[in-house]
Design an enzyme around this catalytic site. Structure first.
Site, PDB file in Angstrom:
ATOM      1  N   LYS A   1       0.843  -1.205   0.000  1.00 22.50           N
ATOM      2  CA  LYS A   1       0.000   0.000   0.000  1.00 22.50           C
ATOM      3  C   LYS A   1       0.876   1.252   0.000  1.00 22.50           C
ATOM      4  O   LYS A   1       1.880   1.309   0.730  1.00 22.50           O
ATOM      5  CB  LYS A   1      -0.895  -0.008   1.247  1.00 22.50           C
ATOM      6  CG  LYS A   1      -1.897   1.130   1.300  1.00 22.50           C
ATOM      7  CD  LYS A   1      -2.754   1.040   2.558  1.00 22.50           C
ATOM      8  CE  LYS A   1      -3.842   2.084   2.608  1.00 22.50           C
ATOM      9  NZ  LYS A   1      -4.659   1.986   3.833  1.00 22.50           N
TER      10      LYS A   1
ATOM     11  N   SER B   1      -9.622   1.840   2.923  1.00 22.00           N
ATOM     12  CA  SER B   1      -8.743   2.589   2.047  1.00 22.00           C
ATOM     13  C   SER B   1      -7.714   1.730   1.298  1.00 22.00           C
ATOM     14  O   SER B   1      -7.193   2.170   0.282  1.00 22.00           O
ATOM     15  CB  SER B   1      -7.996   3.644   2.862  1.00 22.00           C
ATOM     16  OG  SER B   1      -7.168   3.034   3.840  1.00 22.00           O
TER      17      SER B   1
ATOM     18  N   SER C   1      -9.828  -0.548   7.151  1.00 26.61           N
ATOM     19  CA  SER C   1      -9.247  -0.329   5.823  1.00 26.61           C
ATOM     20  C   SER C   1      -8.527  -1.531   5.217  1.00 26.61           C
ATOM     21  O   SER C   1      -8.118  -1.468   4.060  1.00 26.61           O
ATOM     22  CB  SER C   1      -8.294   0.860   5.856  1.00 26.61           C
ATOM     23  OG  SER C   1      -9.018   2.059   5.783  1.00 26.61           O
TER      24      SER C   1
END
Lengths: 97, 496
Positions: free
Chosen positions: B79, B154, B178
């Site tokens: 990420k 996210s 997330s």
């Protein structure tokens, strides 16, 4: 909890955010809706409840004080918006009289 | 079977047996990325050339013999909020668009020491604030199961990459759901470890008392293997726990079914606002847990309705403090104004997107004079009540089972103008972060949207959330693994 525009402007100033008037109006409405929703917390009787500051057992963490190499200067400055003579160059913070 | 379709555990066995090389595997995954990434947009940066170099190194290391890490030569995605030295970390934000970190996050040091191959950086809502990746300044990621829908967020880029066979595993971060929420929406496994299990050094801070790095895989064992490698104390993060890391993967092999396992079903999690098909699929999953030997116990978490307001006061308060560092002086965007203050205001007003601005303002307000007690302290007290609910529940049960999300993946654009509606997508995942305990999402079925018109129907994945007590990962992972192995949901592929 409805915020008025002056209050939203005050918050934007505190948070150092330059926002256009249209945006301020939009944030006023959206933030008011969220704060309105958050009002339900007031139903709770929390007088005798301690706040959770951390979920970890709190103790001071110690480590041996061993010298080790620090970051390279050039590399550290590589992300800077502006540099001069191996230093960060920033706007003037004090007026010279 | 194509090489990129291998799950991590299968690939590891073939690598170890010498039947495939990491270069072959990495090349296959990179070709897959070339083929489907234009549709999915899971990546913000692809590390293609270096990935092949790392794969080659991994092959050399393996051929030298001796013990090797299970992740040696395995291609993973990261990420874009976790620092990898020398390649950009944008956090999905204009304010960090050209930022290149000069150091590795501890989790990256550990993955590289294990010989993992880092494929690139995945898309995220700006500074991990969001539930859809639509808040990325660089455009949304599309859900591999239906490209018109969001992958969740996210960590949507990481979840979509794993679901679309563009990585064998991935790292994300989970502040309020997330990792688990996008895992559910993309039909993969996502683990949020206990706060402090994984070092946060080099993870860009959003809400420091809630943030935790988590892992994605196509199976529980895969996600557990990645967690195994990154977990453990780090002197560079004083909130990382000093407890020894258990052997999660070894524990998965102890399959005595679920006999003796008490699974709590919180009655507050099955009421109101849920998509009926999601509810049905999750109920069926809990019935499967029972068939596997678990005892289902109804429990109550009475303060559940307060988790959302608590979270949306505490997380923005911490965010407003953490994001004060983006002042345009030492790194990141700077827009020069007429004086210092003007420079700060212009830089931040231009550099941050709407959701980040909303949360900074909300946090600033909750922490400001006159409102601090009514909002921030009140929320911290209510957080105590939420923690206590869970502590009491874990006296009676070993794990809690619940939906991960109230509904399947929604359409891109559907909720962007209604922040509160978007926040409600996290309603089942927030309490885990507020209490600092562990949770995961495992695929548990599909809901057919448009069921009235079978010709136009799309099957979208549903996730079962399992929640464990602090440091309860070994049993949590085992329960999820036993469930997964008894079902076939994780074997279905996104139609790309």
């Amino acid at each position: 909890m409805a915020l008025d525009l002056a209050e939203v402007e005050r918050i934007a100033r505190l948070a150092h955010l330059a926002l256009a008037t249209d945006d301020l109006i939009r944030y006023r409405d959206q933030l008011s809706a969220v704060l309105e929703y958050a009002q339900r917390l007031q139903e709770l009787d929390t007088d005798a409840i301690p706040p959770t500051a951390t979920i970890l057992p709190t103790h001071t963490v110690m480590r041996p004080d061993c010298p080790r190499p620090s970051s390279d200067r050039e590399e550290s400055l590589s992300n800077a918006p502006d540099t001069a003579e191996g230093m960060y160059r920033v706007p003037t913070i004090l007026e010279v009289f | 079977m194509k090489l990129y379709e291998l799950c991590l555990t299968e690939a590891q066995a073939l690598l170890q047996a010498g039947e495939i090389s990491s270069v072959e595997l990495t090349r296959a995954v990179l070709e897959r990325i070339s083929a489907v990434e234009p549709m999915v947009h899971a990546f913000l940066y692809c590390n293609c050339e270096q990935a092949l170099v790392d794969a080659q190194r991994a092959d050399v290391r393996r051929s030298a013999g001796g013990p090797v890490s299970p992740l040696l030569g395995i291609p993973l995605a990261i990420k874009d909020i976790i620092h990898v030295r020398g390649i950009p970390t944008t956090c999905g934000s204009r304010i960090l668009e050209h930022y290149v970190p000069t150091f590795n996050a501890t989790v990256i040091d550990r993955l590289q020491a294990a010989g993992a191959v880092l494929l690139g950086k995945t898309n995220t809502d700006e500074f991990a604030m969001g539930s859809s990746t639509e808040n990325s300044a660089f455009g949304p990621t599309c859900n591999p199961w239906d490209l018109s829908r969001v992958p969740g967020g996210s960590s949507g880029g990481s979840a979509a990459a794993v679901a679309a066979y563009m990585a064998l595993g991935a790292l994300g971060s989970d502040t309020g759901g997330s990792v688990r929420q996008p895992a559910a929406l993309c039909g993969v496994v996502g683990i949020k470890p206990t706060y402090g299990v994984v070092s946060r050094y080099g993870l860009v801070a959003f809400a420091s008392s809630l943030d935790q790095i988590g892992t994605f895989g196509r199976t529980v064992a895969d996600a557990a293997l990645v967690l195994q490698t990154i977990a453990g104390h780090d002197p560079l993060d004083s909130t990382s726990l000093t407890d020894p890391v258990p052997d999660y993967v070894e524990r998965l092999k102890k399959t005595d079914g679920l006999n003796g396992v008490r699974v709590g079903l919180p009655r507050e999690y099955m009421v109101g606002g849920m998509q009926p098909q999601v509810e049905a699929v999750v109920l069926e999953a809990t019935a499967t847990l029972e068939e596997l030997g678990a005892e289902l116990v109804e429990i109550s978490l009475p303060h559940t309705p307060y988790a959302l307001p608590v979270y949306y006061l505490i997380a923005p308060a911490e965010a407003s403090a953490n994001l004060a560092r983006y002042d345009g002086m030492r790194y990141g965007l700077r827009i020069t104004g007429k004086d210092l203050w003007d420079t700060y205001h212009l830089t931040r007003g231009e550099g941050f997107g709407p959701e980040v601005i909303r949360r900074i303002m909300l946090g600033t307000y909750a922490l400001s004079a006159g409102y601090y007690d009514a909002y921030y302290i009140k929320a911290q007290k209510a957080r105590t009540l939420i923690r206590q609910d869970l502590e009491r529940a874990f006296e009676k049960v070993d794990v809690i089972a619940a939906p991960t999300t109230p509904r399947t993946a929604f359409r891109i654009g559907e909720m962007v103008n209604d922040p509160l509606q978007m926040y409600l997508q996290d309603v089942f995942t927030l309490s885990t972060n507020l209490a600092g305990i562990c949770g995961l999402s495992v695929p548990c079925g599909f809901a057919s949207v448009n069921a009235a018109d079978p010709g136009a129907s799309t099957d979208l994945p549903v996730g079962l959330q399992l929640i464990g007590p602090a440091l309860g990962e070994p049993e949590l992972l085992r329960v999820a693994h036993v469930y997964e192995q008894a079902t076939s949901w994780h074997q279905r592929s996104a139609p790309l």
